[in-house]
Design an enzyme around this catalytic site. Sequence first.
Site, PDB file in Angstrom:
ATOM      1  N   GLU A 176       0.777  -1.327   0.371  1.00 58.71           N
ATOM      2  CA  GLU A 176       0.435   0.432   0.115  1.00 58.71           C
ATOM      3  C   GLU A 176       0.683   1.246  -0.014  1.00 58.71           C
ATOM      4  O   GLU A 176       1.160   2.197   0.652  1.00 58.71           O
ATOM      5  CB  GLU A 176      -0.534   0.241   0.756  1.00 58.71           C
ATOM      6  CG  GLU A 176      -2.066  -1.007   0.861  1.00 58.71           C
ATOM      7  CD  GLU A 176      -3.199  -1.658   1.996  1.00 58.71           C
ATOM      8  OE1 GLU A 176      -2.844  -0.139   2.435  1.00 58.71           O
ATOM      9  OE2 GLU A 176      -4.305  -2.403   1.551  1.00 58.71           O
ATOM     10  N   GLU A 307      -4.673  -8.628  -0.910  1.00 57.69           N
ATOM     11  CA  GLU A 307      -5.910  -8.751   0.405  1.00 57.69           C
ATOM     12  C   GLU A 307      -7.047  -8.539   0.316  1.00 57.69           C
ATOM     13  O   GLU A 307      -7.017  -7.563  -0.877  1.00 57.69           O
ATOM     14  CB  GLU A 307      -5.159  -7.414   1.145  1.00 57.69           C
ATOM     15  CG  GLU A 307      -3.602  -6.865   1.535  1.00 57.69           C
ATOM     16  CD  GLU A 307      -3.498  -5.966   3.129  1.00 57.69           C
ATOM     17  OE1 GLU A 307      -4.240  -5.260   3.084  1.00 57.69           O
ATOM     18  OE2 GLU A 307      -2.048  -5.616   3.114  1.00 57.69           O
TER      19      GLU A 307
HETATM   20  O1  AHR Z   1      -4.759  -6.589   6.661  1.00 57.70           O
HETATM   21  C1  AHR Z   1      -5.243  -4.902   7.533  1.00 57.70           C
HETATM   22  C2  AHR Z   1      -4.310  -4.173   6.892  1.00 57.70           C
HETATM   23  O2  AHR Z   1      -5.217  -3.571   5.989  1.00 57.70           O
HETATM   24  C3  AHR Z   1      -2.778  -4.347   5.854  1.00 57.70           C
HETATM   25  O3  AHR Z   1      -2.257  -4.123   7.137  1.00 57.70           O
HETATM   26  C4  AHR Z   1      -3.201  -2.423   5.428  1.00 57.70           C
HETATM   27  O4  AHR Z   1      -2.485  -3.343   4.079  1.00 57.70           O
HETATM   28  C5  AHR Z   1      -4.511  -2.225   4.137  1.00 57.70           C
HETATM   29  O5  AHR Z   1      -5.006  -1.537   4.517  1.00 57.70           O
END
Ligand code: AHR
Length: 508
Positions: A176, A307
């Site tokens: 991110e 994710e």
């Molecule tokens: O999964 C939780 C968080 O969500 C992670 O650390 C981040 O990459 C995303 O914003």
Amino acid sequence: MGTDLTAVINLDLPGATISRHIYGHFAEHLGRCIYGGFWVGEDSDVPNVGGIRSDVVAALRAIAIPNLRWPGGCFADDYHWRDGVGPRDERPRMVNSHWGDVVEDNSFGTQEFMALCELLGADPYVSGNVGSGSVREMSEWIEYLTRGDDSPMATLRRQHGRDAPWRVPFWGIGNEAWGCGGNLRAEQFASLARQYATYVREHAGNDVYRIAAGANVDDYHWTETLMRSFDPLEDGEGRSAPFQGISLHYYTMTGPWSDKGSATEFGTEEWYRALARAAHMEHLLDRHGAVMDRYDPKKRVGLVVDEWGTWWNVEPGTDPGFLYQQNTLRDAVVASRHFDAFHRHAGRVVMANIAQTVNVLQAMILTDPETDALVLTPTYHVFAMNTGHHDADALDVHWRGEVPTSAVDDVELETLSASASTRGDTALVSLTNLDVEQDRTIVLDLRGRDLLKHTAQVLTGPTLSAHNTAAQPDAVASARHDGVRPHPRGLEVDLPAHSYVTVSLGLA
Ligand code: AHR
């Protein structure tokens, strides 16, 4: 139940292979994912191997966990690997500023993670620090992990008790980067990604698939900037260079970030809204895929959804920084709907990692902090029912008849979803009935190969928010499904309202 809907599947026309890595996982130093989830320490009363919970390992082995991403997430861009190696009582502490502002003692570090992967039989996916780490740190970390001779980092690893190098097939270049990983602009990150990826070297024959931190949701500019910044053609060995994949993050919630919705207290409207948002993944894969196709029509660069999953308000009474949430039948069908999308995009989507595996967000496993009891969630059962899709070839499913829909916030949600795959003399068909109250019967029109036998499983529950607890661990669990009958064109399948059904086929 009407049977006016037919799903046509040409069993002899396999498409792209569905990588087993689409069923990947994610473990971050966040809340009770690592500490209390995977790791209890060697002195714990909870049965463990070198500090790693044996029941968690057994449960994940049973779903053939293919890979595990670690140490984050946002935590990865604060993490300095040297703090987490060597004797545990000598490791420095740090503040986990993203997740609860707690002090991290680094007792779970590189050795522990690699031991966990070995126990799981899973490929490690290490997420490297670009946000606050140096190129040298990243370069030395992969040397420490994978080099076999007497190089400085291989020697350090030996001093820490591990002689043989490990294999690390997946490496993340930041996380991110548009947010917690440095608040960078796409153009800035694209240059850094090229630089950092260059120093993720291949030691001792360890092939690395480097994954540059990709877009948030529908940030197509980010994907385009990354795709423009490197040569997707090849590095001389038929791979794109200097990185091979780019990631995408997308979470499902029913409200805004300030009030994402309750995990367990919801009605019909929020059920459909969650499913409509899950179905949005399909659109994101189409659009990001179209951008990638412009630069890489041969699909050499992989899209890695590292994710995804539901993100609800935390369970009342728990630390808001720990992201602990319950997991209901709704989460299970959110997962099955995502897998249908991933299967359909198997030519481009090479990996996906649900967030996260234990005790955080859409977990497979919940552990009780008081009793240490382990509960398998409804989502776990979807992963278990889908192992037949691992490394199988995707099959198209064509609907004949009108697929039923439900209107949600001006969006038409199809309330039936299906995907299929074949491997050798087997095939697996996944069918989700998203309708809250309408049972359906459909025909599977199976063409191109002869059907020898079939079995089926169903996952459903008495209510939309049914979930598992230590007192009722099997309130939502998969069971044999008897609602499948021979039909002149193949099979007739009953799909109970709000259910997930898989039909396994034996083929001639
Ligand atoms: O999964 C939780 C968080 O969500 C992670 O650390 C981040 O990459 C995303 O914003």
